[in-house]
Design an enzyme around this catalytic site. Structure first.
Site, PDB file in Angstrom:
ATOM      1  N   ARG A  38       8.995 -16.693   9.177  1.00 17.30           N
ATOM      2  CA  ARG A  38       9.453 -17.481  10.331  1.00 17.30           C
ATOM      3  C   ARG A  38      10.695 -18.311  10.003  1.00 17.30           C
ATOM      4  O   ARG A  38      11.511 -18.576  10.883  1.00 17.30           O
ATOM      5  CB  ARG A  38       8.328 -18.395  10.834  1.00 17.30           C
ATOM      6  CG  ARG A  38       7.329 -17.631  11.684  1.00 17.30           C
ATOM      7  CD  ARG A  38       6.225 -18.533  12.173  1.00 17.30           C
ATOM      8  NE  ARG A  38       5.481 -17.900  13.261  1.00 17.30           N
ATOM      9  CZ  ARG A  38       4.398 -18.413  13.800  1.00 17.30           C
ATOM     10  NH1 ARG A  38       3.909 -19.560  13.364  1.00 17.30           N
ATOM     11  NH2 ARG A  38       3.793 -17.786  14.784  1.00 17.30           N
ATOM     12  N   LYS A 199     -10.433 -12.468  17.608  1.00 19.65           N
ATOM     13  CA  LYS A 199     -10.599 -13.452  18.681  1.00 19.65           C
ATOM     14  C   LYS A 199     -10.749 -12.783  20.044  1.00 19.65           C
ATOM     15  O   LYS A 199      -9.807 -12.672  20.815  1.00 19.65           O
ATOM     16  CB  LYS A 199      -9.416 -14.406  18.669  1.00 19.65           C
ATOM     17  CG  LYS A 199      -9.438 -15.312  17.453  1.00 19.65           C
ATOM     18  CD  LYS A 199      -8.172 -16.111  17.321  1.00 19.65           C
ATOM     19  CE  LYS A 199      -7.157 -15.392  16.488  1.00 19.65           C
ATOM     20  NZ  LYS A 199      -5.835 -15.940  16.460  1.00 19.65           N
ATOM     21  N   GLY A 350      -0.506 -13.314  14.590  1.00 22.62           N
ATOM     22  CA  GLY A 350      -0.409 -14.198  13.440  1.00 22.62           C
ATOM     23  C   GLY A 350      -0.731 -13.494  12.131  1.00 22.62           C
ATOM     24  O   GLY A 350      -0.001 -13.632  11.145  1.00 22.62           O
ATOM     25  N   GLY A 373       0.042 -15.971  19.466  1.00 22.32           N
ATOM     26  CA  GLY A 373      -0.349 -16.144  20.867  1.00 22.32           C
ATOM     27  C   GLY A 373       0.816 -15.978  21.835  1.00 22.32           C
ATOM     28  O   GLY A 373       0.653 -15.422  22.928  1.00 22.32           O
TER      29      GLY A 373
HETATM   30  P1  ADP Z   1      -4.003 -11.702  14.736  1.00 24.50           P
HETATM   31  O1  ADP Z   1      -3.791 -13.103  14.213  1.00 24.50           O
HETATM   32  O2  ADP Z   1      -3.106 -10.722  14.054  1.00 24.50           O
HETATM   33  O3  ADP Z   1      -3.917 -11.616  16.229  1.00 24.50           O
HETATM   34  P2  ADP Z   1      -6.849 -12.136  14.559  1.00 24.50           P
HETATM   35  O4  ADP Z   1      -6.621 -13.550  14.141  1.00 24.50           O
HETATM   36  O5  ADP Z   1      -7.433 -11.890  15.880  1.00 24.50           O
HETATM   37  O6  ADP Z   1      -5.485 -11.286  14.367  1.00 24.50           O
HETATM   38  O7  ADP Z   1      -7.834 -11.443  13.542  1.00 24.50           O
HETATM   39  C1  ADP Z   1      -7.563 -11.281  12.185  1.00 24.50           C
HETATM   40  C2  ADP Z   1      -8.847 -11.370  11.404  1.00 24.50           C
HETATM   41  O8  ADP Z   1      -9.830 -10.481  11.902  1.00 24.50           O
HETATM   42  C3  ADP Z   1      -8.573 -10.963   9.977  1.00 24.50           C
HETATM   43  O9  ADP Z   1      -8.881 -12.036   9.137  1.00 24.50           O
HETATM   44  C4  ADP Z   1      -9.524  -9.776   9.787  1.00 24.50           C
HETATM   45  O10 ADP Z   1     -10.011  -9.675   8.515  1.00 24.50           O
HETATM   46  C5  ADP Z   1     -10.595 -10.046  10.798  1.00 24.50           C
HETATM   47  N1  ADP Z   1     -11.408  -8.854  11.104  1.00 24.50           N
HETATM   48  C6  ADP Z   1     -11.034  -7.746  11.758  1.00 24.50           C
HETATM   49  N2  ADP Z   1     -12.048  -6.844  11.796  1.00 24.50           N
HETATM   50  C7  ADP Z   1     -13.083  -7.410  11.155  1.00 24.50           C
HETATM   51  C8  ADP Z   1     -14.413  -6.976  10.878  1.00 24.50           C
HETATM   52  N3  ADP Z   1     -14.862  -5.785  11.221  1.00 24.50           N
HETATM   53  N4  ADP Z   1     -15.215  -7.841  10.218  1.00 24.50           N
HETATM   54  C9  ADP Z   1     -14.765  -9.064   9.848  1.00 24.50           C
HETATM   55  N5  ADP Z   1     -13.528  -9.507  10.066  1.00 24.50           N
HETATM   56  C10 ADP Z   1     -12.692  -8.696  10.721  1.00 24.50           C
HETATM   57  C1  3PG Z   2       1.382 -20.006  16.072  1.00 26.87           C
HETATM   58  O1  3PG Z   2       1.272 -19.957  14.844  1.00 26.87           O
HETATM   59  O2  3PG Z   2       0.850 -19.191  16.832  1.00 26.87           O
HETATM   60  C2  3PG Z   2       2.293 -21.058  16.639  1.00 26.87           C
HETATM   61  O3  3PG Z   2       2.954 -21.760  15.640  1.00 26.87           O
HETATM   62  C3  3PG Z   2       1.553 -21.981  17.587  1.00 26.87           C
HETATM   63  O4  3PG Z   2       0.564 -22.695  16.897  1.00 26.87           O
HETATM   64  P1  3PG Z   2      -0.716 -23.224  17.698  1.00 26.87           P
HETATM   65  O5  3PG Z   2      -1.558 -22.028  18.029  1.00 26.87           O
HETATM   66  O6  3PG Z   2      -1.400 -24.202  16.776  1.00 26.87           O
HETATM   67  O7  3PG Z   2      -0.206 -23.893  18.962  1.00 26.87           O
HETATM   68 MG    MG Z   3      -4.953 -14.782  13.597  1.00 27.84          MG
END
Ligand code: ADP
Ligand code: 3PG
Ligand code: MG
Length: 393
Positions: A38, A199, A350, A373
């Site tokens: 970033r 999520k 992320g 997000g």
């Molecule tokens: P992003 O930030 O890229 O949108 P998320 O935050 O939604 O992704 O999810 C990432 C997390 O999901 C990772 O830490 C990954 O290990 C976890 N994850 C994905 N599939 C599984 C699973 N089957 N069991 C446990 N954790 C999982």
């Molecule tokens: C992110 O990492 O998605 C941005 O920096 C925003 O952070 P936040 O989800 O804590 O608002």
């Molecule tokens: Mg994430």
């Protein structure tokens, strides 16, 4: 595609320019910057301001300190990293508002930078408090929005300040708009989305938005659990996000009429307590006590088949617990397959960019967003408050 008033046209020479950047970077256990993506992506804007002779005041948040001054979330490690990348010292103002910050900005010379301490140390930031936004706005004469990762937040430093000063889009924001707009303005078809991660509640609206827009939607990772659970699958000891039954049902109903092929996992790699190695099992028959950790080989093939012939691909979220070598194969193999397919491939999220890098499959993508997000909301076609406030041209 929307075009915003650009920093390229801003009269910055000798002016104090307030720049919102997203330096919310992952950190190591000792606090050092673990991934400088970033910061690096903000450099085109910063180099421009440097050579154009601006007096640049940088605003960012780091983490979620909840409106309190909590030094675990200090931007000091970021100031070090940024100084090294820019090849000139970037001092850190200990507070982002107040007399000291004001004096420090007044001392800036053309081509110099000042980084303000974490803007989320003040509750007024997330509340978009007008008095706090006015205090920030005092520090500059122009505002540049380059924090693409934060434009989905209507905070003082993204919206409040932009309303009080002449506002421009930075080069990263422009690049993100160009890259991600290709997914919403007539994407070349077939368009396929591959979604994973964890999520579910946050990602359901995006999943919904692909129905009717994408030819195929592949859902893996922990994101698939509530969908399989709704179909009556036995998921053993796997933790399934609850309270989503109505939404999941609505998704299935909408999917049937949408013309989008939705692919859920048909097999898993599971973790059985006490057993060191991963084992495969059908997606609806995870044994008692075991955990679904990655999509299995049949699912990989199915996802890969859905990608065949695609021209546009969006990927967000690991398809398994990719941080654990035993459960990284699903994500790695599907993305490695994507590398061999010609088209426009976008990675957002992320954790997703870091996972792609760790697995050595970054080359599968023509565009990697710095947004989490924010990128997910943009790809849904939603209006983002931090962009809406910058004038269109
Ligand atoms: P992003 O930030 O890229 O949108 P998320 O935050 O939604 O992704 O999810 C990432 C997390 O999901 C990772 O830490 C990954 O290990 C976890 N994850 C994905 N599939 C599984 C699973 N089957 N069991 C446990 N954790 C999982
Ligand atoms: C992110 O990492 O998605 C941005 O920096 C925003 O952070 P936040 O989800 O804590 O608002
Ligand atoms: Mg994430």
């Amino acid at each position: 595609m929307v075009t915003k008033r650009s920093i390229a046209d801003a009269p910055v020479r000798g002016r104090r320019v307030l720049v919102r950047v997203d330096f919310n970077v992952p950190q190591t256990s000792t606090g050092a910057v673990a991934d400088d993506r970033r910061i690096v992506e903000a450099l085109p804007t910063l180099h421009h301001l440097q050579t154009a002779g601006a007096r640049t005041v940088l605003i960012s948040h780091l983490g979620r300190p909840g409106g309190q001054r909590d030094m675990r979330y200090s931007l000091r490690p970021v100031a070090h990293k940024l100084s090294a990348l820019l090849g000139q010292p970037v001092p850190l103002a200990e507070d982002c508002v107040g007399i000291h910050a004001l004096e420090a900005t007044a001392r800036l010379k053309n081509g110099e930078f000042l980084l303000l301490e974490n803007v989320r140390f003040h509750p007024g930031e997330e509340a978009n408090d007008p008095a706090f936004a006015a205090q920030l706005a005092q520090l500059g004469e122009l505002f540049v929005e380059d924090a693409f990762g934060t434009v989905h937040r209507a905070h003082a430093s993204t919206v409040g300040v932009a309303k009080r000063l002449p506002a421009f889009a930075g080069y990263l924001v422009e690049k993100e708009i160009r890259g991600l707009s290709r997914l919403i303005d007539h994407p070349e078809r077939p368009y396929v989305a591959i979604m994973g991660g964890a999520k579910v509640r946050d990602k359901l609206p995006l999943l919904q938005s692909f129905l009717g827009r994408a030819q195929a939607l592949c859902i893996g990772g922990a994101l698939a659990f509530p969908f399989l659970a709704a179909q009556g699958a036995h998921l053993g000891a796997t933790a399934v996000e609850t309270g989503l039954e109505t939404e999941v049902q609505a998704f299935f109903d909408a999917a049937r009429a949408s013309g989008t092929d939705v692919h859920l996992p048909t097999d898993w790699l599971i973790e059985v307590p006490g057993e060191p190695d991963a084992q495969a099992c059908p997606a609806d028959q995870v044994p008692e006590g075991a955990l679904a950790r990655d999509i299995g080989p049949r699912t990989r093939d199915r996802f890969y088949a859905a990608l065949a012939g695609s021209k546009t691909v969006f990927w967000n979220g690991p398809l398994g617990l990719a941080e654990d070598k035993r459960f990284a194969a699903g994500t790695r193999e599907v993305l490695a397959g994507l590398r061999g397919i010609e088209g426009f491939h976008v990675c957002a999220g992320g954790d997703s960019a870091r996972v792609a890098q760790d697995l050595g499959v970054e080359a599968a993508f023509q565009y990697i967003s710095t947004g989490g997000g924010a990128a997910l909301e943009f790809v849904q076609g939603l209006e983002l408050p931090g962009l809406a406030v910058i004038p269109d041209v």
